[in-house]
Scaffold this motif. Structure first.
Motif, PDB file in Angstrom:
ATOM      1  N   PRO A  63       0.823  -1.122   0.060  1.00 40.35           N
ATOM      2  CA  PRO A  63       0.096  -0.029   0.116  1.00 40.35           C
ATOM      3  C   PRO A  63       0.828   1.257  -0.134  1.00 40.35           C
ATOM      4  CG  PRO A  63       0.093  -1.066   2.286  1.00 40.35           C
ATOM      5  CD  PRO A  63       0.679  -1.889   1.000  1.00 40.35           C
ATOM      6  N   VAL A  64       0.506   2.227  -1.042  1.00 40.61           N
ATOM      7  CA  VAL A  64       1.307   3.439  -1.193  1.00 40.61           C
ATOM      8  C   VAL A  64       0.372   4.500  -1.528  1.00 40.61           C
ATOM      9  CG1 VAL A  64       3.509   2.358  -1.485  1.00 40.61           C
ATOM     10  CG2 VAL A  64       1.735   3.101  -3.480  1.00 40.61           C
ATOM     11  N   VAL A  65       0.835   5.783  -1.199  1.00 42.35           N
ATOM     12  CA  VAL A  65       0.001   7.113  -1.866  1.00 42.35           C
ATOM     13  C   VAL A  65       0.852   7.275  -3.251  1.00 42.35           C
ATOM     14  CG1 VAL A  65      -0.506   9.429  -1.652  1.00 42.35           C
ATOM     15  CG2 VAL A  65      -0.167   7.824   0.231  1.00 42.35           C
ATOM     16  N   ARG A 105       8.822   5.191  -5.791  1.00 45.13           N
ATOM     17  CA  ARG A 105       8.741   5.294  -7.171  1.00 45.13           C
ATOM     18  C   ARG A 105       8.503   6.642  -7.742  1.00 45.13           C
ATOM     19  NH1 ARG A 105       9.708   0.599  -6.385  1.00 45.13           N
ATOM     20  NH2 ARG A 105       8.418  -1.223  -7.280  1.00 45.13           N
ATOM     21  N   THR A 106       9.435   7.056  -8.840  1.00 43.02           N
ATOM     22  CA  THR A 106       9.449   8.129  -9.750  1.00 43.02           C
ATOM     23  C   THR A 106       9.372   7.831 -11.154  1.00 43.02           C
ATOM     24  OG1 THR A 106      11.722   8.673  -9.709  1.00 43.02           O
ATOM     25  CG2 THR A 106      10.270   9.637  -7.993  1.00 43.02           C
ATOM     26  N   SER A 107       8.272   7.262 -11.910  1.00 42.33           N
ATOM     27  CA  SER A 107       8.162   6.837 -12.993  1.00 42.33           C
ATOM     28  C   SER A 107       7.572   7.588 -13.996  1.00 42.33           C
ATOM     29  CB  SER A 107       7.528   5.424 -12.907  1.00 42.33           C
ATOM     30  OG  SER A 107       7.445   4.839 -13.890  1.00 42.33           O
ATOM     31  N   CYS A 108       8.051   7.822 -15.329  1.00 45.02           N
ATOM     32  CA  CYS A 108       7.496   8.381 -16.420  1.00 45.02           C
ATOM     33  C   CYS A 108       6.380   7.383 -16.897  1.00 45.02           C
ATOM     34  CB  CYS A 108       8.170   8.865 -17.435  1.00 45.02           C
ATOM     35  SG  CYS A 108       9.526  10.189 -16.475  1.00 45.02           S
ATOM     36  N   GLN A 109       6.668   6.054 -16.761  1.00 38.10           N
ATOM     37  CA  GLN A 109       5.884   5.047 -17.545  1.00 38.10           C
ATOM     38  C   GLN A 109       5.822   5.245 -18.981  1.00 38.10           C
ATOM     39  OE1 GLN A 109       2.514   3.554 -15.045  1.00 38.10           O
ATOM     40  NE2 GLN A 109       2.606   5.455 -14.032  1.00 38.10           N
ATOM     41  N   VAL A 117       4.296   9.461  -8.971  1.00 38.86           N
ATOM     42  CA  VAL A 117       5.535   9.303  -7.789  1.00 38.86           C
ATOM     43  C   VAL A 117       4.705   8.534  -6.666  1.00 38.86           C
ATOM     44  CG1 VAL A 117       6.623  10.691  -5.813  1.00 38.86           C
ATOM     45  CG2 VAL A 117       6.717  11.582  -8.119  1.00 38.86           C
ATOM     46  N   GLN A 118       5.321   7.614  -6.053  1.00 42.04           N
ATOM     47  CA  GLN A 118       4.591   6.781  -4.955  1.00 42.04           C
ATOM     48  C   GLN A 118       5.505   6.852  -3.469  1.00 42.04           C
ATOM     49  OE1 GLN A 118       4.289   2.942  -7.134  1.00 42.04           O
ATOM     50  NE2 GLN A 118       2.230   3.442  -7.865  1.00 42.04           N
ATOM     51  N   PHE A 119       4.797   6.883  -2.683  1.00 36.71           N
ATOM     52  CA  PHE A 119       5.488   7.094  -1.261  1.00 36.71           C
ATOM     53  C   PHE A 119       4.899   6.450  -0.126  1.00 36.71           C
ATOM     54  CE2 PHE A 119       2.797  10.883  -1.574  1.00 36.71           C
ATOM     55  CZ  PHE A 119       2.489  11.043  -0.053  1.00 36.71           C
ATOM     56  N   VAL A 120       5.670   6.373   1.018  1.00 35.80           N
ATOM     57  CA  VAL A 120       4.880   5.979   2.104  1.00 35.80           C
ATOM     58  C   VAL A 120       5.447   6.763   3.218  1.00 35.80           C
ATOM     59  CG1 VAL A 120       4.554   3.641   1.407  1.00 35.80           C
ATOM     60  CG2 VAL A 120       6.754   4.353   2.476  1.00 35.80           C
ATOM     61  N   ILE A 121       4.730   6.795   4.544  1.00 30.91           N
ATOM     62  CA  ILE A 121       5.307   7.700   5.637  1.00 30.91           C
ATOM     63  C   ILE A 121       5.636   6.826   6.875  1.00 30.91           C
ATOM     64  CG2 ILE A 121       4.922   9.687   7.011  1.00 30.91           C
ATOM     65  CD1 ILE A 121       3.431  10.957   4.932  1.00 30.91           C
ATOM     66  N   LEU A 171       2.438  -1.296  -6.931  1.00 33.43           N
ATOM     67  CA  LEU A 171       3.458  -0.640  -7.274  1.00 33.43           C
ATOM     68  C   LEU A 171       3.682  -0.447  -9.102  1.00 33.43           C
ATOM     69  CD1 LEU A 171       5.868  -1.991  -4.387  1.00 33.43           C
ATOM     70  CD2 LEU A 171       5.013   0.675  -4.582  1.00 33.43           C
ATOM     71  N   VAL A 172       4.101   0.782  -9.369  1.00 34.11           N
ATOM     72  CA  VAL A 172       4.660   0.898 -10.662  1.00 34.11           C
ATOM     73  C   VAL A 172       5.846   0.077 -10.724  1.00 34.11           C
ATOM     74  CG1 VAL A 172       5.323   2.508 -12.288  1.00 34.11           C
ATOM     75  CG2 VAL A 172       3.539   3.053 -11.017  1.00 34.11           C
ATOM     76  N   ASP A 173       6.054  -0.544 -12.139  1.00 37.32           N
ATOM     77  CA  ASP A 173       7.141  -1.201 -12.323  1.00 37.32           C
ATOM     78  C   ASP A 173       8.548  -0.378 -12.125  1.00 37.32           C
ATOM     79  OD1 ASP A 173       5.638  -3.679 -12.663  1.00 37.32           O
ATOM     80  OD2 ASP A 173       5.552  -3.276 -14.915  1.00 37.32           O
ATOM     81  N   LEU A 174       9.462  -1.126 -11.741  1.00 41.95           N
ATOM     82  CA  LEU A 174      10.921   0.181 -11.723  1.00 41.95           C
ATOM     83  C   LEU A 174      11.208   0.374 -13.232  1.00 41.95           C
ATOM     84  CD1 LEU A 174      12.920  -1.470  -8.813  1.00 41.95           C
ATOM     85  CD2 LEU A 174      12.111   0.958  -9.020  1.00 41.95           C
TER      86      LEU A 174
END
Length: 219
Positions: A63-65, A105-109, A117-121, A171-174
């Protein structure tokens, strides 16, 4: 000519997307590769961000934002994602420590005009050195998403226009894996553009040669 210039702009300008190099997110012991570029032939400089979290063993989910930015009107002068400014905005808006925000993640896809951008806290009592992080070590991503959506001023973060803020466990693919059709289209486009300029150059040379011959024949 204006149409050709539009086609060539993405090929010559340095912008956030498409990424030319592997992207490293976070600092210190949490530094990790959050996006892998096919154009970068160098080995990845850090461990994968997947190593920071205990993903589901069967699905790989976690789970991510997920924040999607549109780059059309707001990233002309940027060559990479402004992670520091992003964390500063999230930190001040949610009243959490900037060090507890972990970008995965920081992905242009495969696009030129959006970046995800996907992140957790981390929770305050979480030991940031105890890797990988479990879901219980983090503030609930769904509640973070709900809070962010309710904040009207988060339609722009780090001077980038926000297109959407969503909760997800996918999650977006690396590394973006483009389809064969997309690769063929890009190859054909490049061939047509450079072929046009090659023919244009030959035509101009021939025209100059004809003009020179006409000058020689004049009395």
């Amino acid at each position: 000519m204006r149409f050709l210039a539009v086609l060539l702009v993405p090929l010559v300008l340095a912008e956030i997307c498409p990424m030319e190099n592997h992207a490293v997110c976070n600092t210190g012991h949490l530094a990790c590769v959050c996006s892998v570029s096919q154009e970068d032939e160098n080995p990845v400089p850090e461990v994968s961000c997947n190593a920071l979290i205990a993903r589901d063993l069967e699905t790989g989910n976690f789970p991510v934002v997920s924040v999607e930015f549109t780059l059309k009107n707001s990233a002309d002068a940027l060559e990479e994602f402004p992670e520091e400014a992003f964390k500063d905005k999230i930190s001040s808006s949610l009243r959490v420590d900037e060090e507890d925000i972990v970008v995965l993640r920081t992905s242009c896809q495969g696009t030129d005009d959006t970046i995800t951008v996907q992140f957790v806290i981390l929770k305050k009592d979480t030991n940031s050195s105890a890797l990988p992080f479990a879901i219980e070590d983090l503030i609930d991503a769904q509640s973070i998403t709900t809070r962010m959506k309710a904040m009207g001023h988060l339609d722009e973060i780090a001077n980038l226009d926000v297109d959407s803020i969503e909760y997800t466990d996918e999650l977006v693919d690396l590394e973006f894996d483009p389809s064969n059709l997309e690769l063929i289209f890009k190859a054909v486009l490049l061939f047509l553009v450079f072929g046009f300029f090659f023919i244009l150059g030959i035509w101009k040379l021939m025209k100059k040669g004809d003009e020179y011959a006409d000058d020689l024949q004049k009395p």
